[in-house]
Write a protein that holds these residues in place. Structure first.
Motif, PDB file in Angstrom:
ATOM      1  N   UNK A 178       6.940 -11.396   3.362  1.00 15.02           N
ATOM      2  CA  UNK A 178       6.383 -10.374   2.913  1.00 15.02           C
ATOM      3  C   UNK A 178       4.748 -10.348   3.306  1.00 15.02           C
ATOM      4  N   UNK A 179       4.561  -9.144   3.915  1.00 11.33           N
ATOM      5  CA  UNK A 179       3.061  -8.863   4.620  1.00 11.33           C
ATOM      6  C   UNK A 179       2.213  -8.507   3.549  1.00 11.33           C
ATOM      7  N   UNK A 180       0.919  -8.552   3.564  1.00 17.26           N
ATOM      8  CA  UNK A 180       0.025  -8.156   2.702  1.00 17.26           C
ATOM      9  C   UNK A 180      -0.029  -6.843   2.470  1.00 17.26           C
ATOM     10  N   UNK A 181       0.215  -5.803   3.728  1.00 16.58           N
ATOM     11  CA  UNK A 181       0.270  -4.551   3.809  1.00 16.58           C
ATOM     12  C   UNK A 181       1.776  -4.071   4.483  1.00 16.58           C
ATOM     13  N   UNK A 182       2.385  -3.296   3.610  1.00 16.46           N
ATOM     14  CA  UNK A 182       3.774  -3.134   4.009  1.00 16.46           C
ATOM     15  C   UNK A 182       4.111  -1.274   3.941  1.00 16.46           C
ATOM     16  N   UNK A 183       4.577  -1.163   5.082  1.00 14.47           N
ATOM     17  CA  UNK A 183       4.771   0.337   5.323  1.00 14.47           C
ATOM     18  C   UNK A 183       6.468   0.292   5.598  1.00 14.47           C
ATOM     19  N   UNK A 184       6.957   1.572   5.118  1.00 13.90           N
ATOM     20  CA  UNK A 184       8.248   1.575   5.667  1.00 13.90           C
ATOM     21  C   UNK A 184       8.526   3.227   5.592  1.00 13.90           C
TER      22      UNK A 184
END
Length: 115
Positions: free
Chosen positions: A68-74
């Motif tokens: 789990x990254x601190x900022x996650x985009x999908x």
């Protein structure tokens, strides 16, 4: 459908654009956070860091991000390319669910300046 290489190139252009930003936008991008971008239609994730106003892609993995990254985009690859090319507005894409952005509350508040 966008290719992995086109998506990596789009992330590079996004990083270049962020590095050239000034004022509030530059301040908002000046975080030091882990970042992941999952390209849903290719089922590939780019992993890296947001450092000094740039996105440094450090790895590419199959499937969703392993951590789990601190900022996650999908999003889809085509949407990533359209966002970076200015053909798709981030706020509209985020509001409609085409782009998912997850981060801590304080980071989200800072990142809204990039919109």
């Amino acid at each position: 459908m966008a290719t992995i290489e086109e998506c990596r190139s789009a992330l590079g252009r996004l990083s270049d654009n962020m590095a050239k930003a000034e004022g509030d936008v530059r301040d908002a991008a000046a975080l030091d956070r882990s970042v992941s971008c999952h390209i849903k239609d290719l089922d590939v994730s780019f992993l890296g860091r947001l450092v000094d106003g740039r996105i440094e892609v450090r790895d590419t993995v199959q499937g969703p991000p392993p951590e789990k990254a601190e900022i996650r985009l999908a999003m889809t690859g085509d949407d990533l390319i359209a966002l970076v090319g200015g053909e798709l507005a981030f706020a509209k894409a985020w509001g409609s669910g085409r782009v998912k952005l997850q981060a801590g509350m304080l980071d989200l508040i800072r990142l809204t300046k990039l919109l």
